[in-house]
Design a protein around this motif. Structure first.
Motif: not given
Length: 283
Positions: A210-221, A223-227
């Motif tokens: 979801k981060y790579t597809l730019k879902y707004p709820e999966a923005a980097r900041h 995501i709790r577990e950055q790994t």
């Protein structure tokens, strides 16, 4: 020999997409690469037909792909195409994009040039093997099932690959296998998990897609577990075309969670964006 096999204990299999990653590491310089599911049937001359479709597709970087018909097919069809996505309604799939079934949209118009398609199907795609270097399989997606197809579709397209549906069937698939082992059962046996253990880990890992597809709820900041984003730059979108153009082409709004029908796909014509102006007259 011509056959290379990698044997993995089920405890180390880590789901279907990771198996695709491992399978890609068996590549040894062959010109073409084909991905299929298990439990497949094949038309006579499936390999030569697949290569011919690649050569006929009007693109320098073509991918031929679709969901195969059921294994009972007589391989007389004109080929099928996947046109319709949806945001998964189930909570355990976190609104990831699922693909609808394939259909023979072209009817009597079948044959001729392979037609532009919006999505890659994991059950059958064939391409020149150079994509393995440009769009390598992501090893950081264990236990993922839903999400791999929209991820690979967007990554390939943004890297300059054009997706096409086959103009004839070359593979079939046994879709219903009741009472046979399923990959999520492997998770339960390996980790002594009862019930939703697989679902909980999938929900964490799906944020990577979801981060790579730019879902707004999966923005980097957010995501709790950055790994989850380990080495994400190596397995993200390509640099040949913008992701926004792809989403417009296939009719996906990641912010509003809305789908606009891609009528061009149903009609069997190139999409109405400038990337396909040079082949529009061919159809």
């Amino acid at each position: 020999g011509r056959v290379r096999v990698l044997k993995v204990d089920e405890s180390g299999s880590l789901g279907p997409y990771f198996a695709r990653y491992l399978g890609s590491k068996l590549w040894s310089g062959e010109q073409y690469y084909m991905q299929i599911d298990s439990h497949m049937t094949f038309a006579p001359s499936w390999d030569a037909t697949s290569v011919k479709m690649l050569n006929d597709a009007p693109s320098e970087k073509p991918v031929i792909t679709t969901y195969p018909p059921p294994h009972t097919t007589k391989f007389k069809g004109k080929g099928t195409r996947i046109c319709d996505p949806l945001f998964a309604p189930s909570d355990i799939e976190s609104q990831i994009i699922r693909l609808g079934g394939s259909a023979a949209y072209d009817g009597k118009k079948g044959g001729g040039l392979p037609r532009v398609a919006p999505f890659v199907a994991a059950g059958y795609f064939v391409a020149h093997s150079g994509f393995l270097k440009e769009v390598p399989f992501d090893p950081f997606l264990p236990w993922i099932f839903m999400g791999e197809e929209i991820s690979m579709s967007a990554r390939l397209w943004t890297a300059g690959y054009d997706l096409f549906s086959p103009n004839q069937d070359v593979t079939g698939h046994i879709y219903v296998r009741r009472h046979k082992p399923k990959f999520w059962e492997v998770f339960q046996r390996t980790y002594h998990s009862k019930g939703g253990g697989h679902n909980s880990i999938q929900l964490k890992i799906i944020d990577r897609i979801k981060y790579t597809l730019k879902y707004p709820e999966a923005a980097r900041h957010l995501i709790r577990e950055q790994t989850i984003l380990t080495a994400i730059e190596e397995y993200g979108m390509g640099e040949e075309r913008p992701l926004e153009d792809y989403m417009e082409m296939v009719g996906l709004d990641m912010v509003g969670k809305k789908v606009t029908e891609a009528k061009w796909c149903h009609d069997g014509v190139p999409p109405p964006i400038h990337w396909y102006d040079d082949i529009r007259d061919l159809y």
